[in-house]
Design a protein around this motif. Structure first.
Motif, PDB file in Angstrom:
ATOM      1  N   GLU A  83     -22.290  -7.579  -1.311  1.00 43.89           N
ATOM      2  CA  GLU A  83     -22.165  -8.994  -0.952  1.00 43.89           C
ATOM      3  C   GLU A  83     -22.643  -9.896  -2.087  1.00 43.89           C
ATOM      4  OE1 GLU A  83     -23.740 -12.131   2.491  1.00 43.89           O
ATOM      5  OE2 GLU A  83     -24.527 -10.090   2.394  1.00 43.89           O
ATOM      6  N   ALA A  84     -23.766  -9.553  -2.699  1.00 40.94           N
ATOM      7  CA  ALA A  84     -24.283 -10.355  -3.807  1.00 40.94           C
ATOM      8  C   ALA A  84     -23.347 -10.297  -5.006  1.00 40.94           C
ATOM      9  CB  ALA A  84     -25.670  -9.865  -4.196  1.00 40.94           C
ATOM     10  N   LEU A  85     -22.798  -9.122  -5.289  1.00 36.72           N
ATOM     11  CA  LEU A  85     -21.855  -8.997  -6.406  1.00 36.72           C
ATOM     12  C   LEU A  85     -20.617  -9.855  -6.167  1.00 36.72           C
ATOM     13  CD1 LEU A  85     -22.080  -5.146  -7.052  1.00 36.72           C
ATOM     14  CD2 LEU A  85     -22.981  -6.960  -8.521  1.00 36.72           C
ATOM     15  N   ASN A  86     -20.114  -9.866  -4.933  1.00 42.58           N
ATOM     16  CA  ASN A  86     -18.942 -10.678  -4.616  1.00 42.58           C
ATOM     17  C   ASN A  86     -19.241 -12.170  -4.757  1.00 42.58           C
ATOM     18  OD1 ASN A  86     -17.145  -8.579  -4.083  1.00 42.58           O
ATOM     19  ND2 ASN A  86     -17.830  -8.386  -1.950  1.00 42.58           N
ATOM     20  N   MET A  87     -20.455 -12.569  -4.416  1.00 41.85           N
ATOM     21  CA  MET A  87     -20.840 -13.973  -4.575  1.00 41.85           C
ATOM     22  C   MET A  87     -20.842 -14.354  -6.057  1.00 41.85           C
ATOM     23  SD  MET A  87     -23.922 -14.136  -1.742  1.00 41.85           S
ATOM     24  CE  MET A  87     -24.394 -15.831  -2.121  1.00 41.85           C
ATOM     25  N   GLY A  91     -18.426 -17.260  -7.945  1.00 40.75           N
ATOM     26  CA  GLY A  91     -19.110 -18.445  -8.434  1.00 40.75           C
ATOM     27  C   GLY A  91     -20.267 -18.785  -7.518  1.00 40.75           C
ATOM     28  N   VAL A  92     -21.342 -19.260  -8.103  1.00 39.94           N
ATOM     29  CA  VAL A  92     -22.576 -19.511  -7.369  1.00 39.94           C
ATOM     30  C   VAL A  92     -22.936 -20.996  -7.468  1.00 39.94           C
ATOM     31  CG1 VAL A  92     -25.023 -18.931  -7.176  1.00 39.94           C
ATOM     32  CG2 VAL A  92     -23.377 -17.173  -7.852  1.00 39.94           C
ATOM     33  N   GLU A  93     -23.357 -21.564  -6.364  1.00 43.86           N
ATOM     34  CA  GLU A  93     -23.777 -22.965  -6.356  1.00 43.86           C
ATOM     35  C   GLU A  93     -25.205 -23.070  -6.877  1.00 43.86           C
ATOM     36  OE1 GLU A  93     -23.372 -26.873  -6.132  1.00 43.86           O
ATOM     37  OE2 GLU A  93     -21.781 -25.606  -5.297  1.00 43.86           O
ATOM     38  N   LEU A  94     -25.378 -23.777  -8.014  1.00 45.20           N
ATOM     39  CA  LEU A  94     -26.685 -24.025  -8.600  1.00 45.20           C
ATOM     40  C   LEU A  94     -26.993 -25.520  -8.516  1.00 45.20           C
ATOM     41  CD1 LEU A  94     -26.388 -21.795 -11.817  1.00 45.20           C
ATOM     42  CD2 LEU A  94     -27.341 -21.163  -9.582  1.00 45.20           C
ATOM     43  N   LYS A  95     -28.181 -25.913  -8.892  1.00 44.36           N
ATOM     44  CA  LYS A  95     -28.558 -27.327  -8.829  1.00 44.36           C
ATOM     45  C   LYS A  95     -27.677 -28.197  -9.708  1.00 44.36           C
ATOM     46  CE  LYS A  95     -33.417 -26.777  -7.542  1.00 44.36           C
ATOM     47  NZ  LYS A  95     -34.830 -27.038  -7.941  1.00 44.36           N
ATOM     48  N   THR A  99     -20.966 -22.482 -10.622  1.00 47.01           N
ATOM     49  CA  THR A  99     -20.667 -21.723 -11.834  1.00 47.01           C
ATOM     50  C   THR A  99     -19.215 -21.254 -11.795  1.00 47.01           C
ATOM     51  OG1 THR A  99     -21.238 -19.532 -10.956  1.00 47.01           O
ATOM     52  CG2 THR A  99     -23.044 -20.876 -11.869  1.00 47.01           C
ATOM     53  N   ARG A 100     -18.694 -20.920 -12.949  1.00 48.12           N
ATOM     54  CA  ARG A 100     -17.393 -20.262 -12.988  1.00 48.12           C
ATOM     55  C   ARG A 100     -17.541 -18.846 -12.434  1.00 48.12           C
ATOM     56  NH1 ARG A 100     -16.404 -21.671 -19.312  1.00 48.12           N
ATOM     57  NH2 ARG A 100     -16.098 -23.915 -19.112  1.00 48.12           N
ATOM     58  N   ALA A 148     -30.105 -16.972  -6.960  1.00 47.41           N
ATOM     59  CA  ALA A 148     -29.354 -17.668  -5.924  1.00 47.41           C
ATOM     60  C   ALA A 148     -28.711 -16.708  -4.928  1.00 47.41           C
ATOM     61  CB  ALA A 148     -28.289 -18.558  -6.554  1.00 47.41           C
ATOM     62  N   VAL A 149     -28.415 -15.479  -5.364  1.00 47.79           N
ATOM     63  CA  VAL A 149     -27.808 -14.507  -4.446  1.00 47.79           C
ATOM     64  C   VAL A 149     -28.859 -13.537  -3.886  1.00 47.79           C
ATOM     65  CG1 VAL A 149     -25.564 -14.693  -5.548  1.00 47.79           C
ATOM     66  CG2 VAL A 149     -27.147 -12.889  -6.298  1.00 47.79           C
ATOM     67  N   GLY A 150     -30.137 -13.842  -4.122  1.00 49.74           N
ATOM     68  CA  GLY A 150     -31.213 -13.097  -3.483  1.00 49.74           C
ATOM     69  C   GLY A 150     -31.794 -11.936  -4.259  1.00 49.74           C
TER      70      GLY A 150
END
Length: 209
Positions: A83-87, A91-95, A99-100, A148-150
């Motif tokens: 799940e974390a790899l797929n996130m 792309g991950v939401e940062l402040k 991200t791409r 961000a993905v834990g």
């Protein structure tokens, strides 16, 4: 043809040649004259740093618009999940925004030098390794992405930048490489002639209203 140095930066070394606070810098390892870092690598990160004596090359290697892919080997706290790899891949939401999409995969522990000092490990908490490839250069981006993905980053090594890798370079050492940049594009003769003719016609006919 510009000279490029591929340097394997140790942990807690600044990506510059001087420091007013007395921290370790590139000057302790690189004695070549007239070179400077093309981009940066955080003080607490290790791995590949490119140095060059050519400003145009420095710009192309370091500027985000060229989207040069960078590969990181990341030791994280815990066993990285699918799940974390797929996130990370989406792309991950940062402040500072989304991200791409990254290329991310679990990987076996690489055969590399021991870090000095070693990472802090908790007795009841396992660790795992992830390979992450990105083409951005935000401040401490990979660390923020894994958090961000834990899965907080414990150790971060940049393995590759574009075509160059750490292969065959011991920690604290460098090797020389060369790069050929494509010549800047110039307008064609026919295009220049057409532009000149249009300008002459406009001068003869006067300003358009």
């Amino acid at each position: 043809m510009a000279n490029v140095l591929l340097f394997n930066k140790p942990f807690r070394v600044l990506s510059q040649f001087t420091d007013s606070e007395g921290r370790d810098t590139l000057a302790s390892y690189v004695k070549e004259k007239g070179v400077y870092a093309a981009g940066r690598l955080d003080y607490d990160s290790e791995g590949l740093l490119l140095l060059t004596n050519d400003g145009n090359v420095q710009h192309q290697l370091a500027h985000p618009k060229f989207k040069m892919e960078k590969t990181y080997w990341v030791q994280v706290e815990g066993e990285i999940s699918d799940e974390a790899l797929n996130m990370l891949r989406k792309g991950v939401e940062l402040k500072d925004g989304m991200t791409r999409p990254a290329k991310a995969r679990a990987m076996p522990e690489p055969e590399i030098w021991p870090r000095n000092p070693p990472i802090r490990e908790r007795k009841n908490q396992s660790t795992s390794w992830v390979e992450i490839k990105i083409s951005e250069g935000r401040n401490r981006q990979v660390r923020r992405m894994t958090a961000a993905v834990g899965f907080p980053t414990l150790r971060l090594i940049r393995y590759a930048i574009g075509q160059w890798t750490l292969d065959g370079i011991n920690q604290g050492e460098f090797k020389k490489a060369q790069i050929n940049l494509p010549a800047p594009k110039r307008p064609s003769r026919s295009g220049a002639n057409r532009s000149g003719k249009r300008a002459q016609q406009q001068r003869r006919s006067g300003p358009r209203r």
